[in-house]
Scaffold this motif. Structure first.
Motif, short mmCIF file in Angstrom:
data_model
loop_
_atom_site.label_atom_id
_atom_site.label_comp_id
_atom_site.label_asym_id
_atom_site.label_seq_id
_atom_site.Cartn_x
_atom_site.Cartn_y
_atom_site.Cartn_z
N ALA A 1 10.94 163.51 114.60
CA ALA A 1 10.96 162.29 113.83
C ALA A 1 12.44 161.84 113.63
N VAL A 2 13.37 162.75 113.73
CA VAL A 2 14.86 162.37 113.99
C VAL A 2 15.16 161.55 115.55
N LYS A 3 14.44 161.91 116.43
CA LYS A 3 14.61 161.42 117.61
C LYS A 3 14.24 160.03 117.97
N ILE A 4 12.84 160.00 117.30
CA ILE A 4 12.25 158.77 117.48
C ILE A 4 12.80 157.73 116.51
N TYR A 5 13.17 158.30 115.20
CA TYR A 5 13.97 157.09 114.39
C TYR A 5 15.29 156.68 115.16
N PHE B 1 19.73 166.75 123.87
CA PHE B 1 19.05 165.80 123.55
C PHE B 1 18.98 165.54 121.81
N THR B 2 18.90 166.78 121.14
CA THR B 2 18.92 166.85 119.74
C THR B 2 20.30 166.69 119.14
N ILE B 3 21.26 167.06 119.90
CA ILE B 3 22.58 166.61 119.58
C ILE B 3 22.99 165.48 119.66
N ALA B 4 22.60 164.79 120.84
CA ALA B 4 22.75 163.27 121.37
C ALA B 4 22.34 162.54 120.17
N ALA C 1 22.40 152.77 128.09
CA ALA C 1 22.62 154.15 128.11
C ALA C 1 22.08 154.82 126.80
N TRP C 2 22.17 154.26 125.68
CA TRP C 2 21.74 155.09 124.56
C TRP C 2 20.33 154.94 124.61
N LEU C 3 19.66 153.98 125.03
CA LEU C 3 18.18 153.82 125.16
C LEU C 3 17.71 154.74 126.05
N LEU C 4 18.56 155.16 127.14
CA LEU C 4 18.12 156.14 128.14
C LEU C 4 18.23 157.57 127.53
N ILE C 5 19.21 157.80 126.75
CA ILE C 5 19.52 159.07 126.39
C ILE C 5 18.31 159.37 125.33
N TYR D 1 24.19 159.96 117.77
CA TYR D 1 24.04 158.53 117.68
C TYR D 1 23.83 158.20 116.28
N LEU D 2 23.41 158.84 115.27
CA LEU D 2 22.86 158.67 113.91
C LEU D 2 24.17 158.72 113.00
#
Length: 93
Positions: free
Chosen positions: A20-24, A72-75, A47-51, A79-80
């Motif tokens: 849910a965090v990654k989708i948000y 990727f969770t850290i990324a 770049a952010w959309l790709l990551i 972002y958030l």
């Protein structure tokens, strides 16, 4: 109820919370314009959309690759915590 059932339930909960965090984060990245990323001094929108897109796909498809999933969770959390507030601050002005 055994300890293994409890552990499995907790792992499933963590899986869905991180998904849910990654989708948000991905949906949030879609909502800001490309020039606002540059104005905030952050990576570009593509770049952010790709990551973040890779973060979601990896989480859904290959959740077993622990190190990449952690990266990727850290990324998504970066972002958030950093990028999204900077972008939101630009749109409030």
């Amino acid at each position: 109820m055994s300890i293994f059932e409890i552990q499995g339930g907790i792992q499933l909960l963590i899986y869905f919370v991180l998904l849910a965090v990654k989708i948000y984060a991905f949906i949030s990245a879609l909502t800001f314009s490309a020039p606002s990323y540059e104005a905030a001094g952050k990576l570009t929108k593509p770049a952010w959309l790709l990551i973040l897109g890779l973060a979601v796909v990896l989480h859904l498809v290959g959740g077993g690759i622990l190190l990449l999933s952690l990266i990727f969770t850290i990324a998504a959390l970066v972002y958030l915590a950093d990028v999204r507030p900077a972008l939101a601050g630009l749109t409030r002005r």
